[in-house]
Design a protein around this motif. Structure first.
Motif, PDB file in Angstrom:
ATOM      1  N   TRP A  28     -53.018  31.895 -63.877  1.00 45.43           N
ATOM      2  CA  TRP A  28     -53.269  30.671 -64.932  1.00 45.43           C
ATOM      3  C   TRP A  28     -54.548  30.052 -64.908  1.00 45.43           C
ATOM      4  O   TRP A  28     -55.134  29.931 -66.135  1.00 45.43           O
ATOM      5  CB  TRP A  28     -52.343  29.314 -64.288  1.00 45.43           C
ATOM      6  CG  TRP A  28     -52.361  28.273 -65.002  1.00 45.43           C
ATOM      7  CD1 TRP A  28     -51.788  27.917 -66.351  1.00 45.43           C
ATOM      8  CD2 TRP A  28     -53.180  26.941 -64.880  1.00 45.43           C
ATOM      9  NE1 TRP A  28     -52.058  26.784 -66.722  1.00 45.43           N
ATOM     10  CE2 TRP A  28     -53.083  26.072 -65.832  1.00 45.43           C
ATOM     11  CE3 TRP A  28     -53.963  26.691 -63.984  1.00 45.43           C
ATOM     12  CZ2 TRP A  28     -53.718  24.859 -65.780  1.00 45.43           C
ATOM     13  CZ3 TRP A  28     -54.814  25.385 -63.861  1.00 45.43           C
ATOM     14  CH2 TRP A  28     -54.583  24.751 -64.999  1.00 45.43           C
ATOM     15  N   ILE A  29     -55.367  30.141 -63.855  1.00 47.73           N
ATOM     16  CA  ILE A  29     -56.830  29.864 -63.879  1.00 47.73           C
ATOM     17  C   ILE A  29     -57.482  30.673 -64.833  1.00 47.73           C
ATOM     18  O   ILE A  29     -58.490  30.656 -65.608  1.00 47.73           O
ATOM     19  CB  ILE A  29     -57.546  29.562 -62.442  1.00 47.73           C
ATOM     20  CG1 ILE A  29     -56.703  28.422 -61.750  1.00 47.73           C
ATOM     21  CG2 ILE A  29     -58.828  29.379 -62.425  1.00 47.73           C
ATOM     22  CD1 ILE A  29     -57.342  28.508 -60.453  1.00 47.73           C
ATOM     23  N   SER A  30     -57.204  32.182 -64.712  1.00 50.49           N
ATOM     24  CA  SER A  30     -58.089  33.065 -65.177  1.00 50.49           C
ATOM     25  C   SER A  30     -57.765  33.025 -66.912  1.00 50.49           C
ATOM     26  O   SER A  30     -58.755  33.562 -67.682  1.00 50.49           O
ATOM     27  CB  SER A  30     -57.244  34.554 -64.913  1.00 50.49           C
ATOM     28  OG  SER A  30     -56.080  34.804 -65.841  1.00 50.49           O
ATOM     29  N   PHE A  31     -57.049  32.151 -67.563  1.00 52.49           N
ATOM     30  CA  PHE A  31     -56.856  32.086 -68.777  1.00 52.49           C
ATOM     31  C   PHE A  31     -57.591  30.520 -69.301  1.00 52.49           C
ATOM     32  O   PHE A  31     -57.235  30.320 -70.444  1.00 52.49           O
ATOM     33  CB  PHE A  31     -55.247  31.856 -69.493  1.00 52.49           C
ATOM     34  CG  PHE A  31     -54.911  33.175 -69.232  1.00 52.49           C
ATOM     35  CD1 PHE A  31     -55.146  33.986 -70.077  1.00 52.49           C
ATOM     36  CD2 PHE A  31     -53.567  33.463 -68.237  1.00 52.49           C
ATOM     37  CE1 PHE A  31     -54.352  35.490 -69.973  1.00 52.49           C
ATOM     38  CE2 PHE A  31     -53.059  34.586 -68.520  1.00 52.49           C
ATOM     39  CZ  PHE A  31     -53.656  35.751 -69.213  1.00 52.49           C
ATOM     40  N   GLN A  32     -58.254  29.853 -68.535  1.00 60.07           N
ATOM     41  CA  GLN A  32     -59.034  28.572 -68.668  1.00 60.07           C
ATOM     42  C   GLN A  32     -60.387  29.048 -68.852  1.00 60.07           C
ATOM     43  O   GLN A  32     -61.065  29.954 -68.157  1.00 60.07           O
ATOM     44  CB  GLN A  32     -58.789  27.800 -67.679  1.00 60.07           C
ATOM     45  CG  GLN A  32     -57.400  27.422 -66.921  1.00 60.07           C
ATOM     46  CD  GLN A  32     -56.638  26.778 -68.190  1.00 60.07           C
ATOM     47  OE1 GLN A  32     -57.105  25.737 -68.725  1.00 60.07           O
ATOM     48  NE2 GLN A  32     -55.513  27.409 -68.407  1.00 60.07           N
ATOM     49  N   THR A  33     -61.223  28.176 -69.575  1.00 61.11           N
ATOM     50  CA  THR A  33     -62.667  28.241 -69.498  1.00 61.11           C
ATOM     51  C   THR A  33     -62.967  27.431 -68.444  1.00 61.11           C
ATOM     52  O   THR A  33     -62.236  26.655 -67.958  1.00 61.11           O
ATOM     53  CB  THR A  33     -63.217  27.592 -71.013  1.00 61.11           C
ATOM     54  OG1 THR A  33     -62.877  26.293 -70.860  1.00 61.11           O
ATOM     55  CG2 THR A  33     -62.576  28.183 -72.263  1.00 61.11           C
ATOM     56  N   ALA A  34     -64.451  27.827 -68.113  1.00 60.50           N
ATOM     57  CA  ALA A  34     -64.977  27.148 -67.049  1.00 60.50           C
ATOM     58  C   ALA A  34     -65.056  25.469 -67.366  1.00 60.50           C
ATOM     59  O   ALA A  34     -64.994  24.926 -66.274  1.00 60.50           O
ATOM     60  CB  ALA A  34     -66.315  27.802 -66.791  1.00 60.50           C
ATOM     61  N   ASP A  35     -65.539  25.284 -68.512  1.00 57.20           N
ATOM     62  CA  ASP A  35     -65.493  23.762 -68.725  1.00 57.20           C
ATOM     63  C   ASP A  35     -64.265  23.052 -68.582  1.00 57.20           C
ATOM     64  O   ASP A  35     -64.227  22.063 -68.069  1.00 57.20           O
ATOM     65  CB  ASP A  35     -66.097  23.603 -70.263  1.00 57.20           C
ATOM     66  CG  ASP A  35     -67.562  24.068 -70.187  1.00 57.20           C
ATOM     67  OD1 ASP A  35     -68.417  24.101 -69.039  1.00 57.20           O
ATOM     68  OD2 ASP A  35     -67.982  24.460 -71.402  1.00 57.20           O
ATOM     69  N   ALA A  36     -63.160  23.672 -69.271  1.00 58.25           N
ATOM     70  CA  ALA A  36     -61.931  23.260 -69.172  1.00 58.25           C
ATOM     71  C   ALA A  36     -61.241  23.047 -67.689  1.00 58.25           C
ATOM     72  O   ALA A  36     -60.672  21.820 -67.173  1.00 58.25           O
ATOM     73  CB  ALA A  36     -60.941  23.975 -69.976  1.00 58.25           C
ATOM     74  N   TYR A  37     -61.636  24.104 -66.946  1.00 58.83           N
ATOM     75  CA  TYR A  37     -61.200  24.193 -65.643  1.00 58.83           C
ATOM     76  C   TYR A  37     -61.669  22.791 -64.543  1.00 58.83           C
ATOM     77  O   TYR A  37     -61.241  22.451 -63.728  1.00 58.83           O
ATOM     78  CB  TYR A  37     -61.578  25.490 -65.017  1.00 58.83           C
ATOM     79  CG  TYR A  37     -61.214  25.576 -63.229  1.00 58.83           C
ATOM     80  CD1 TYR A  37     -60.050  25.621 -62.887  1.00 58.83           C
ATOM     81  CD2 TYR A  37     -62.222  25.431 -62.398  1.00 58.83           C
ATOM     82  CE1 TYR A  37     -59.672  25.390 -61.401  1.00 58.83           C
ATOM     83  CE2 TYR A  37     -62.120  25.534 -61.147  1.00 58.83           C
ATOM     84  CZ  TYR A  37     -60.893  25.612 -60.461  1.00 58.83           C
ATOM     85  OH  TYR A  37     -60.542  25.624 -59.412  1.00 58.83           O
ATOM     86  N   TYR A  38     -63.212  22.954 -64.673  1.00 58.97           N
ATOM     87  CA  TYR A  38     -63.743  21.907 -64.333  1.00 58.97           C
ATOM     88  C   TYR A  38     -63.494  20.157 -64.588  1.00 58.97           C
ATOM     89  O   TYR A  38     -63.723  19.371 -64.001  1.00 58.97           O
ATOM     90  CB  TYR A  38     -65.433  22.109 -64.010  1.00 58.97           C
ATOM     91  CG  TYR A  38     -65.515  23.207 -63.007  1.00 58.97           C
ATOM     92  CD1 TYR A  38     -65.437  22.808 -61.473  1.00 58.97           C
ATOM     93  CD2 TYR A  38     -66.249  24.423 -63.278  1.00 58.97           C
ATOM     94  CE1 TYR A  38     -65.697  23.873 -60.587  1.00 58.97           C
ATOM     95  CE2 TYR A  38     -66.315  25.378 -62.308  1.00 58.97           C
ATOM     96  CZ  TYR A  38     -66.265  25.003 -61.164  1.00 58.97           C
ATOM     97  OH  TYR A  38     -66.449  25.837 -60.036  1.00 58.97           O
TER      98      TYR A  38
END
Length: 269
Positions: A28-38
């Motif tokens: 699931w994390i692999s489909f996020q952008t770094a900005d969206a994740y943080y």
């Protein structure tokens, strides 16, 4: 056949999801952008996989790991099967001592052999080559021990009947022993493949050329990718991690029926 117990089936499903939750979370994390994740926001992008394969050379690392792990598995399981056949079926002077030495290698930490292997390969010019990655790993004492114990359970009468028909030892091995040992061989092949696939220390020591890096080295390098303010680009790392588990998952699915057969063999007569 007894009907399936809904309670036990539900309990097994919950337990399975608990065990899979770290993997599912990583995907699931692999489909996020770094900005969206943080930022704790939801998002969806395939860019992390594209960056891992294209920008960070994971296609090459994947090919290297497939070549090295595949050849180590092929040669390792072949030599282990031949050694197991000799130990299980033949009595020769020094055989017990040789088998004891083979089993004793299981008690030697693999890191002890790093320097001798490095110096030996350096003298013959095999560092920074596929051969340098493959040769130290093709000898597997555990596989030889496991297959020897399995082959000893196969009736010798089958061998004797084949010899009476004029078969040679290698013909007995490949036409009788190997077909009857498929569950054990499949289990050991998967074990060898997974061990080599996850190997990190030896490829790190033996290879300096980036074109020969395996997936594990490439994955470790991704921790240096900085999206800003000293942060790790975890979505990119998780995308690369997902790529690394796919071949092992496919290998497990291919030999799964043999693994189940090997575990249950002997339970029912």
């Amino acid at each position: 056949m007894k009907p399936e117990n809904p309670f036990l089936a539900g309990l097994a499903l919950i337990a399975g999801l608990l065990f899979l939750s770290p993997v599912l979370y990583s995907v699931w994390i692999s489909f996020q952008t770094a900005d969206a994740y943080y930022a704790g926001e939801l998002g969806f992008t395939l860019d992390n996989y594209g960056r891992a394969v294209g920008q960070y050379n994971f296609a090459r690392y994947l090919l290297n790991s497939l070549i090295v792990s595949g050849l180590v598995t092929l040669f390792g399981i072949t030599f282990a099967t031949m050694a197991a056949f000799a130990f299980a079926r033949y009595s020769f002077r020094g055989g017990n001592l040789l088998f004891g030495a083979t089993v004793a290698t299981l008690m030697i930490p693999s890191h002890i052999s790093l320097i001798p292997n490095y110096l030996s390969l350096a003298k013959v010019g095999l560092l920074d080559t596929y051969a340098g990655l493959i040769l130290p790993a093709i000898s597997n004492g555990f596989a030889a021990f496991f297959l020897r114990q399995y082959i000893r359970g196969i009736p010798k009468a089958l061998d004797e009947a084949a010899y009476m028909d004029g078969a040679k030892p290698l013909q007995v091995l490949w036409r009788i022993i190997v077909p009857l040992s498929r569950p054990a061989i499949a289990s050991m092949a998967l074990y060898i493949f997974m061990t080599e696939w996850n190997s990190y220390i030896w490829p790190l020591v033996a290879v300096g050329d980036q074109d020969l890096y395996t997936l594990q080295i490439g994955l470790a390098r991704l921790y240096r990718i900085n999206p800003g303010e000293g942060l790790v680009d975890w979505p990119l790392v998780m995308a690369a991690s997902t790529i690394t588990i796919l071949p092992v998952l496919c290998g497990f699915l291919l030999v799964e029926r043999h693994l189940v057969r090997g575990i249950t063999m002997g339970a029912v007569k």
